[in-house]
Write an enzyme that holds these catalytic residues in place. Structure first.
Site, PDB file in Angstrom:
ATOM      1  N   HIS A 133      58.963  -2.121  99.693  1.00 30.55           N
ATOM      2  CA  HIS A 133      59.279  -1.019  98.768  1.00 30.55           C
ATOM      3  C   HIS A 133      58.773   0.330  99.292  1.00 30.55           C
ATOM      4  CE1 HIS A 133      55.187  -1.813  96.939  1.00 30.55           C
ATOM      5  NE2 HIS A 133      55.217  -0.500  96.807  1.00 30.55           N
ATOM      6  N   ASP A 179      58.421  -8.803  99.417  1.00 31.43           N
ATOM      7  CA  ASP A 179      58.068  -7.380  99.550  1.00 31.43           C
ATOM      8  C   ASP A 179      57.271  -7.159 100.842  1.00 31.43           C
ATOM      9  OD1 ASP A 179      57.770  -4.711  98.991  1.00 31.43           O
ATOM     10  OD2 ASP A 179      56.236  -4.982  97.441  1.00 31.43           O
ATOM     11  N   SER A 278      49.935   0.479  98.143  1.00 37.79           N
ATOM     12  CA  SER A 278      51.014  -0.435  98.520  1.00 37.79           C
ATOM     13  C   SER A 278      51.129  -0.601 100.030  1.00 37.79           C
ATOM     14  CB  SER A 278      52.350   0.082  97.994  1.00 37.79           C
ATOM     15  OG  SER A 278      52.404  -0.008  96.595  1.00 37.79           O
TER      16      SER A 278
END
Length: 334
Positions: A133, A179, A278
């Site tokens: 992402h 992811d 992230s």
């Protein structure tokens, strides 16, 4: 070229007289990883187990322990712990700042204008892992390595352009499944004590030892100190949180926890990763070597006492990672 240990390499080792020569404490890998410092493999035909090591190490004469054979092996912090101790700094919701160089595989991901986007983790001189992402926008990216202070140009840092990235083909934005993405660097990283790779485990080591319930994980990044505001940390910081079994995690999370995800944290504790973290590493130290277990992926808010953080389970992607490393290194020959 640095490569991950492959199954083929491990099987070759079994044809050696290691099993006969070694006075082993264990006949199999199920107890204490067979006594191996890094990787344990069983040979059912010979009714024995044998050890092997991550790239940059060789097996010692005891056939159990691994010793570095390069200056900067994966997973070994080189910094002097008295060096660069920083003032206390909250980030990652409930985190502390480490000393400069405490997580030398940590990568900062930016766009070409210098906007801070995500974290990442160095696994190879030319490859960085991050969350899928983090690369959804399709913009050209660069990485900064050897960073500690997010806002300053530091003598220890290297800035390298990303010339290709590979997002997992089964990544699903709606569920955050798969992811994970690989970033290929336009030039290789120059290893030093502030920039060196983390080790990737084998699947067996990850599942039998590194991701057991309650095992402490180290998560690092410059992410938000508050869910309400994108108040990114100035200094690279960390939290230590335990692994949580999938069934316990699923009971408190609204969204689905797939087999490609790991959960970590403690109910009643606000320690958590958040926006900006992230793609950064969730790692654990096993017998003096740091291994990558997860990548910061998603959560339901940040630092909520009744929720856990969710991480991409790296051991599910070892063959995928190796395939892309081999593919790129093969295409660049001659």
């Amino acid at each position: 070229m640095w490569k991950l240990i492959t199954i083929g390499v491990l099987l070759t080792a079994c044809s050696s007289p290691v099993c006969r020569a070694s006075k082993v404490k264990y006949n199999n890998c199920s107890v204490d990883n067979g006594g191996c410092q890094h990787f344990c493999k069983e040979d059912p035909a010979k009714q024995c187990r044998y050890c092997s090591c991550a790239s940059g190490y060789q097996l010692m004469n005891d056939h159990n322990m691994c010793t570095p054979v390069v200056e900067f092996p994966c997973g070994r912090v080189k910094m002097d712990y008295t060096e660069g101790k920083a003032e206390f700094n909250i980030r990652l919701i409930g985190g502390n700042s480490g000393g400069r160089g405490f997580s030398p595989w940590q990568v900062m991901l930016q766009n070409l204008k210098g906007k801070f986007l995500c974290g990442g983790v160095l696994i190879h001189p030319s490859w960085v892992l991050t969350a899928a992402h983090c690369v959804e926008t399709g913009e050209t990216l660069k990485v900064r390595l050897g960073k500690y202070h997010r806002l300053r140009i530091e003598a220890s840092e290297q800035t390298i352009r990303v010339d290709k990235y590979v997002r997992h083909e089964n990544y699903t934005k709606l569920t955050s499944d798969n992811d994970i993405a690989m970033l290929h660097l336009a030039e290789p990283v120059m290893y030093n004590k502030y920039a060196l790779p983390i080790c990737l485990p084998t699947r067996d080591l990850a599942e039998h030892e590194l991701t057991t319930k309650g095992r402490q994980m180290l998560v690092t990044g410059w992410g938000s100190t508050s869910y309400e505001m994108k108040n990114y940390s100035a200094l690279l910081s960390y939290i230590e949180i335990p692994i949580v079994p999938k069934n316990e995690c699923a009971q408190v999370m609204t969204n689905t926890i797939s087999d490609n995800m790991l959960c970590a944290g403690s109910l009643g504790d606000r320690k958590d990763s958040c926006s900006g973290d992230s793609g950064g590493p969730m790692a654990t130290k096993y017998k003096d070597t740091w291994f990558l277990v997860g990548l910061v992926s998603w959560g339901e808010g940040c630092g909520k006492k009744e929720k856990f953080g969710v991480y991409t389970k790296v051991s599910q992607y070892l063959e995928w990672i190796q395939h892309h490393i081999n593919k790129k290194s093969g295409s660049s020959r001659g």
